[in-house]
Scaffold this active site. Structure first.
Site, PDB file in Angstrom:
ATOM      1  N   ILE A  13     -14.905   5.422  -4.252  1.00  0.00           N
ATOM      2  CA  ILE A  13     -15.122   5.449  -2.811  1.00  0.00           C
ATOM      3  C   ILE A  13     -13.852   5.924  -2.107  1.00  0.00           C
ATOM      4  CG2 ILE A  13     -15.896   4.161  -0.792  1.00  0.00           C
ATOM      5  CD1 ILE A  13     -17.240   2.169  -2.645  1.00  0.00           C
ATOM      6  N   THR A 130     -17.947  -5.917   0.075  1.00  0.00           N
ATOM      7  CA  THR A 130     -19.250  -5.705  -0.537  1.00  0.00           C
ATOM      8  C   THR A 130     -20.285  -6.681   0.004  1.00  0.00           C
ATOM      9  OG1 THR A 130     -20.434  -5.883  -2.658  1.00  0.00           O
ATOM     10  CG2 THR A 130     -18.462  -7.208  -2.411  1.00  0.00           C
ATOM     11  N   ASP A 131     -21.546  -6.289  -0.063  1.00  0.00           N
ATOM     12  CA  ASP A 131     -22.619  -7.208   0.321  1.00  0.00           C
ATOM     13  C   ASP A 131     -22.815  -8.322  -0.703  1.00  0.00           C
ATOM     14  OD1 ASP A 131     -23.730  -5.665  -1.715  1.00  0.00           O
ATOM     15  OD2 ASP A 131     -25.482  -5.032  -0.558  1.00  0.00           O
ATOM     16  N   GLU A 132     -22.199  -8.172  -1.886  1.00  0.00           N
ATOM     17  CA  GLU A 132     -22.382  -9.173  -2.932  1.00  0.00           C
ATOM     18  C   GLU A 132     -21.775 -10.530  -2.567  1.00  0.00           C
ATOM     19  OE1 GLU A 132     -22.011  -8.068  -7.013  1.00  0.00           O
ATOM     20  OE2 GLU A 132     -22.137  -5.931  -6.556  1.00  0.00           O
ATOM     21  N   TYR A 156     -16.557 -11.355  -9.735  1.00  0.00           N
ATOM     22  CA  TYR A 156     -16.240 -10.213  -8.869  1.00  0.00           C
ATOM     23  C   TYR A 156     -16.491 -10.537  -7.409  1.00  0.00           C
ATOM     24  CZ  TYR A 156     -17.290  -6.075  -6.117  1.00  0.00           C
ATOM     25  OH  TYR A 156     -17.352  -5.159  -5.090  1.00  0.00           O
ATOM     26  N   LYS A 160     -13.897 -10.955  -4.119  1.00  0.00           N
ATOM     27  CA  LYS A 160     -13.998 -10.181  -2.885  1.00  0.00           C
ATOM     28  C   LYS A 160     -14.189 -11.104  -1.684  1.00  0.00           C
ATOM     29  CE  LYS A 160     -13.955  -6.361  -2.285  1.00  0.00           C
ATOM     30  NZ  LYS A 160     -12.779  -5.481  -1.967  1.00  0.00           N
ATOM     31  N   ASN A 185     -24.697  -0.943  -2.292  1.00  0.00           N
ATOM     32  CA  ASN A 185     -24.367  -0.168  -3.500  1.00  0.00           C
ATOM     33  C   ASN A 185     -24.126   1.304  -3.174  1.00  0.00           C
ATOM     34  OD1 ASN A 185     -25.102  -2.609  -4.781  1.00  0.00           O
ATOM     35  ND2 ASN A 185     -25.818  -1.483  -6.577  1.00  0.00           N
ATOM     36  N   HIS A 304     -27.347 -12.749 -12.589  1.00  0.00           N
ATOM     37  CA  HIS A 304     -27.748 -11.483 -11.979  1.00  0.00           C
ATOM     38  C   HIS A 304     -28.459 -11.729 -10.648  1.00  0.00           C
ATOM     39  CE1 HIS A 304     -29.489  -7.210 -12.925  1.00  0.00           C
ATOM     40  NE2 HIS A 304     -28.699  -7.228 -11.860  1.00  0.00           N
TER      41      HIS A 304
END
Length: 351
Positions: A13, A130-132, A156, A160, A185, A304
């Site tokens: 990115i 991130t949206d995660e 991860y 973040k 993503n 997941h």
């Protein structure tokens, strides 16, 4: 003319952002700070005249202070991060060191130069996240908004989330002028081939299995990296200090749907260009068969997340951002880029 410090600017990115900013702001100087780990490559920004690569670690606070001070930098765009969830499950230490300690180092340097030495002169620290960090959605849950509570589910995303909180804290405590964007993503050129789209594209070209986690129905919102670069530009020019903006691509799709489109585009490319059969003789498409025959189900990844979706109404309203690339068009462009830049991905894969 402005000077920007771009961390992780030789990565996916960040590298695309370097190209985008150079094209749209040709008078600006871009100082790229990158440690050139496996996912960072000089070749990604080779030829960008305005970009100067400084090989170094974002945890080196003294180096960052020196760059900010000596180059007169008032804008820092922070991409540098360990980002692959599978790697974080195998070992979380690099994620804590880079994403948490590295971000803290950058914030300390920015505070020292811009606030303590600079007496609060105008500046901007933009943090890409991130949206995660928001966790996982059920099938009928509303999309993530900026008010969604953080519930990270992987090492991860936890790292973040911690970095996001540090950025916010430096604004609240010290008055550092920061903005944060939480994106969905990304896909597009220069993506290291461990992520779903480039991995499956290249596996299809080489006749290798396409490993699908679980039932393949995990849902993600897909954002073309060039749209993401436009959104970051909007954050820098129109964003309000202290605010967070969710950046989406408007393409909420199950992994299986993405994989099927990849297979269809590979098959289409081989049908339209007969030379591909000699370049990639192991591809099913080179023998008139479907790339879909390579699909293989594997055990699901630990922890997941089932679904991500982005509500980007705040970015639309306050930044004037709107995703422009249709997913089908974006996938076709991405495949074409990888076919035309075989030397790049062969070199990075060999590393």
């Amino acid at each position: 003319m402005a000077n920007l410090l771009i961390t992780g600017g030789a990565g996916f990115i960040g590298g695309n952002f370097v190209h985008y900013w150079a094209e749209n702001h040709p008078d600006d100087a871009l100082i790229v700070l990158d440690s050139l780990t496996y996912a960072g490559n000089r070749e990604t920004i080779a030829g960008v005249v305005q970009a100067e690569l400084v090989v170094g670690d974002i945890r080196d606070t003294a180096l960052v202070e020196k760059l900010l001070r000596e180059r007169g930098i008032a804008t820092l765009v922070h991409f540098a991060a360990e980002s692959h969830v599978d790697r974080s499950i195998s070992g979380s230490d690099p994620f804590i060191e880079t994403n948490v300690l590295g971000t803290n180092s950058l914030l300390k340097a920015a505070r020292a130069v811009w606030l303590d030495e600079g007496s609060g002169k105008p500046h901007r620290f933009h943090h890409i996240s991130t949206d995660e960090v928001y966790g996982s959605l059920g099938p009928d849950d509303p999309p993530f908004s900026e008010a969604t509570p953080y519930q990270p589910n992987s090492p991860y995303s936890a790292s973040k989330a911690a970095s996001d909180h540090l950025v916010r804290a430096y604004h609240q405590t010290f008055g550092l002028e920061v903005t944060t964007s939480n994106c969905s993503n990304n896909y597009g050129p220069y993506q290291y081939p461990e992520k779903l789209i480039p991995l499956f594209l290249l596996n299809a070209l080489h006749g290798k299995p396409l490993p699908i986690y679980g039932d393949g129905m995990n849902v993600r919102d897909w954002l073309h990296v060039r749209d993401h670069c436009r959104a970051i530009e909007a954050c820098l020019t129109n964003g309000t200090a202290g605010e967070t903006y969710n950046i989406g691509g408007g393409a909420e799709l199950a992994n299986m749907a993405v994989i099927d489109r990849i297979c269809a585009e590979v098959d289409r490319a081989f049908a339209e260009d007969e030379s591909l059969a000699s370049r990639f003789p192991d591809a099913p498409a080179s023998h008139g068969r479907s790339s879909a025959e390579l699909k293989t189900f594997v055990p699901d990844r630990k922890g997941h997340d089932r679904r991500y979706a982005i509500d980007d109404s705040k970015a639309r309203t306050e930044l004037g951002y709107r995703a422009e690339r249709d997913f089908d068009e974006g996938i076709r462009e991405t495949l074409r880029w990888y076919l035309e830049n075989e030397a790049w991905w062969r070199a990075v894969s060999a590393r």
